[in-house]
Motif scaffolding. Structure first.
Motif, mmCIF file in Angstrom:
data_model
loop_
_atom_site.group_PDB
_atom_site.id
_atom_site.type_symbol
_atom_site.label_atom_id
_atom_site.label_comp_id
_atom_site.label_asym_id
_atom_site.label_seq_id
_atom_site.Cartn_x
_atom_site.Cartn_y
_atom_site.Cartn_z
ATOM 1 N N ARG A 126 0.790 -1.044 0.098
ATOM 2 C CA ARG A 126 -0.053 0.058 0.009
ATOM 3 C C ARG A 126 0.712 1.226 -0.023
ATOM 4 N N ARG A 127 2.067 1.222 0.633
ATOM 5 C CA ARG A 127 2.841 2.420 0.691
ATOM 6 C C ARG A 127 3.446 2.611 -0.650
ATOM 7 N N ALA A 128 3.985 1.481 -1.187
ATOM 8 C CA ALA A 128 4.338 1.802 -2.643
ATOM 9 C C ALA A 128 3.433 2.055 -3.752
ATOM 10 N N ALA A 129 2.531 1.682 -3.335
ATOM 11 C CA ALA A 129 1.071 2.128 -4.322
ATOM 12 C C ALA A 129 0.930 3.703 -4.076
ATOM 13 N N SER A 130 0.801 4.030 -2.785
ATOM 14 C CA SER A 130 0.676 5.756 -2.556
ATOM 15 C C SER A 130 1.840 6.322 -3.121
ATOM 16 N N ASN A 131 3.129 5.716 -3.025
ATOM 17 C CA ASN A 131 4.185 6.559 -3.950
ATOM 18 C C ASN A 131 4.055 6.601 -5.482
ATOM 19 N N LEU A 132 3.615 5.498 -6.104
ATOM 20 C CA LEU A 132 3.195 5.213 -7.274
ATOM 21 C C LEU A 132 2.181 6.290 -7.755
ATOM 22 N N ASN A 133 1.191 6.544 -7.024
ATOM 23 C CA ASN A 133 0.053 7.467 -7.297
ATOM 24 C C ASN A 133 0.566 8.787 -7.013
ATOM 25 N N SER A 134 1.594 9.171 -6.276
ATOM 26 C CA SER A 134 2.001 10.505 -6.252
ATOM 27 C C SER A 134 2.867 10.892 -7.333
ATOM 28 N N ASP A 135 3.741 9.903 -7.652
ATOM 29 C CA ASP A 135 4.434 9.982 -9.029
ATOM 30 C C ASP A 135 3.543 10.484 -10.178
ATOM 31 N N ASN A 136 2.236 9.531 -10.391
ATOM 32 C CA ASN A 136 1.346 9.684 -11.302
ATOM 33 C C ASN A 136 0.389 10.890 -11.272
ATOM 34 N N ASN B 21 -5.510 18.488 -32.555
ATOM 35 C CA ASN B 21 -5.317 17.027 -32.605
ATOM 36 C C ASN B 21 -4.329 16.696 -31.504
ATOM 37 N N ALA B 22 -3.211 17.150 -31.454
ATOM 38 C CA ALA B 22 -2.416 17.072 -30.156
ATOM 39 C C ALA B 22 -2.967 17.183 -28.610
ATOM 40 N N VAL B 23 -3.897 18.278 -28.581
ATOM 41 C CA VAL B 23 -4.487 18.207 -27.270
ATOM 42 C C VAL B 23 -5.321 16.839 -27.083
ATOM 43 N N ALA B 24 -6.021 16.305 -28.069
ATOM 44 C CA ALA B 24 -6.811 15.375 -27.856
ATOM 45 C C ALA B 24 -5.790 13.973 -27.329
ATOM 46 N N GLU B 25 -4.753 13.821 -28.128
ATOM 47 C CA GLU B 25 -3.832 12.881 -27.666
ATOM 48 C C GLU B 25 -3.358 13.049 -26.032
ATOM 49 N N LEU B 26 -3.027 14.303 -25.696
ATOM 50 C CA LEU B 26 -2.815 14.606 -24.358
ATOM 51 C C LEU B 26 -3.883 14.362 -23.463
ATOM 52 N N VAL B 27 -5.248 14.522 -23.894
ATOM 53 C CA VAL B 27 -6.296 14.443 -23.179
ATOM 54 C C VAL B 27 -6.549 12.817 -22.853
ATOM 55 N N GLU B 28 -6.111 11.836 -23.895
ATOM 56 C CA GLU B 28 -6.350 10.561 -23.754
ATOM 57 C C GLU B 28 -5.218 10.116 -22.918
ATOM 58 N N ALA B 29 -3.940 10.711 -22.775
ATOM 59 C CA ALA B 29 -2.951 10.162 -22.008
ATOM 60 C C ALA B 29 -3.217 10.659 -20.475
ATOM 61 N N HIS B 30 -3.821 11.720 -20.335
ATOM 62 C CA HIS B 30 -4.541 12.422 -19.135
ATOM 63 C C HIS B 30 -5.294 11.250 -18.458
ATOM 64 N N GLU B 31 -6.397 10.705 -19.219
ATOM 65 C CA GLU B 31 -7.386 9.799 -18.988
ATOM 66 C C GLU B 31 -6.630 8.423 -18.660
ATOM 67 N N CYS C 190 -3.681 8.012 -17.255
ATOM 68 C CA CYS C 190 -2.976 8.236 -16.109
ATOM 69 C C CYS C 190 -3.988 8.086 -14.831
ATOM 70 N N LEU C 191 -5.223 8.652 -15.179
ATOM 71 C CA LEU C 191 -6.194 8.539 -14.144
ATOM 72 C C LEU C 191 -6.728 7.081 -13.899
ATOM 73 N N HIS C 192 -6.770 6.602 -14.968
ATOM 74 C CA HIS C 192 -7.109 5.019 -14.874
ATOM 75 C C HIS C 192 -6.129 4.284 -14.269
ATOM 76 N N TYR C 193 -4.794 4.500 -14.583
ATOM 77 C CA TYR C 193 -3.813 3.737 -13.883
ATOM 78 C C TYR C 193 -3.699 4.059 -12.569
ATOM 79 N N SER C 194 -4.048 5.223 -12.070
ATOM 80 C CA SER C 194 -4.152 5.598 -10.604
ATOM 81 C C SER C 194 -5.075 4.717 -9.738
ATOM 82 N N SER C 195 -6.367 4.435 -10.555
ATOM 83 C CA SER C 195 -7.600 3.850 -10.016
ATOM 84 C C SER C 195 -7.140 2.314 -9.817
ATOM 85 N N ALA C 196 -6.215 2.006 -11.019
ATOM 86 C CA ALA C 196 -5.860 0.544 -10.956
ATOM 87 C C ALA C 196 -4.991 0.305 -9.604
#
Length: 256
Positions: free
Chosen positions: A17-27, A62-72, A74-80
């Motif tokens: 859980r501590r490792a996950a917390s650190n990963l989430n902070s980096d994310n 178009n570049a913004v759309a790619e960044l928005v997808e990357a943003h989402e 990252c949030l999905h990975y945080s939840s995972a």
């Protein structure tokens, strides 16, 4: 023996859980950097639109759309990461954490209905560019109710500190609860928690969560989101001024 085994198991789970917390902070730092980049791209797009360089604006969109997808993502990975850490229990076999994370990520992503082109961050970009030449006018193909709903949608759960009554853009030291995500003035919430002998319920109306001094922080994304809210408020104010001006009735010179 059983007690020793249980203790070892709890220790491993705590480290995970501590490792996950650190990963989430980096994310979160990465998400914060993406949001800053999106805001910068929005400013550049405004300058390009003023110069009527529509092709360049489209490339930037178009570049913004790619960044928005990357943003989402990252949030999905945080939840995972959070879900895997909370559910993890040591077993006799080695745990394939990559497989667990990938599986949970796909599950979280599948449950999300958001598409980059329909995302609030994309809408904010398009609305800002549209306002360069059409301030106060509705964007084509959208109902006014939809514009209001999407342009104000964000992860900010409250616009005013429930203790001081100040708008979040006016807070001296904004902090956010890691549990319920409500935002407060730092000094006010710490005094509130202490006055309740560290057994305080969130002061936001109808919120059932408890608040703890160690879990109200200024996370990396908070200041970015508050600055976005500040910018949005300024843009809305300018749009209202334009609308008021265009709705003014011309003076009837013959009546004077």
């Amino acid at each position: 023996m059983a007690s020793t085994s249980a203790s070892r198991s709890d220790g491993v789970s705590s480290r995970i859980r501590r490792a996950a917390s650190n990963l989430n902070s980096d994310n979160q730092l990465l998400v914060s950097d993406i949001r800053k980049a999106l805001n910068l791209m929005k400013d550049i797009a405004v300058d390009l639109e003023r110069d009527n360089q529509s092709d360049m604006v489209k490339q930037l969109e178009n570049a913004v759309a790619e960044l928005v997808e990357a943003h989402e993502n990252c949030l999905h990975y945080s939840s995972a990461i959070h879900s895997v850490a909370e559910a993890y229990r040591p077993g006799p076999e080695l745990t394939d954490f990559k497989k667990l994370l990938d599986t949970e990520f796909e599950k979280v992503k599948a449950g999300s209905s958001s598409h980059p082109q329909n995302h609030p961050l994309m809408h904010q970009f398009q609305q800002t560019v549209w306002n360069v030449h059409h301030a106060g006018q509705q964007m084509p193909g959208e109902e006014q109710e939809d514009i209001i709903m999407t342009s104000t949608e964000s992860s900010i759960k409250n616009l005013k500190c429930p203790l001081t009554g100040k708008h979040i853009t006016e807070l001296t030291e904004p902090v956010r609860s890691m549990d319920c995500k409500h935002i407060y003035e730092k000094n006010a919430i710490l005094i509130y928690i202490k006055s309740h002998h560290n057994n305080a319920k969130c002061p936001e109306s109808a919120c059932p969560k408890m608040v703890h001094a160690k879990r109200v922080i200024c996370d990396p994304l908070l200041l970015v989101e508050i600055e976005e809210q500040r910018t949005l408020s300024r843009q809305t104010a300018r749009t209202d001024v334009v609308e008021d001006f265009t709705e003014m009735e011309p003076h009837d010179e013959d009546s004077t």
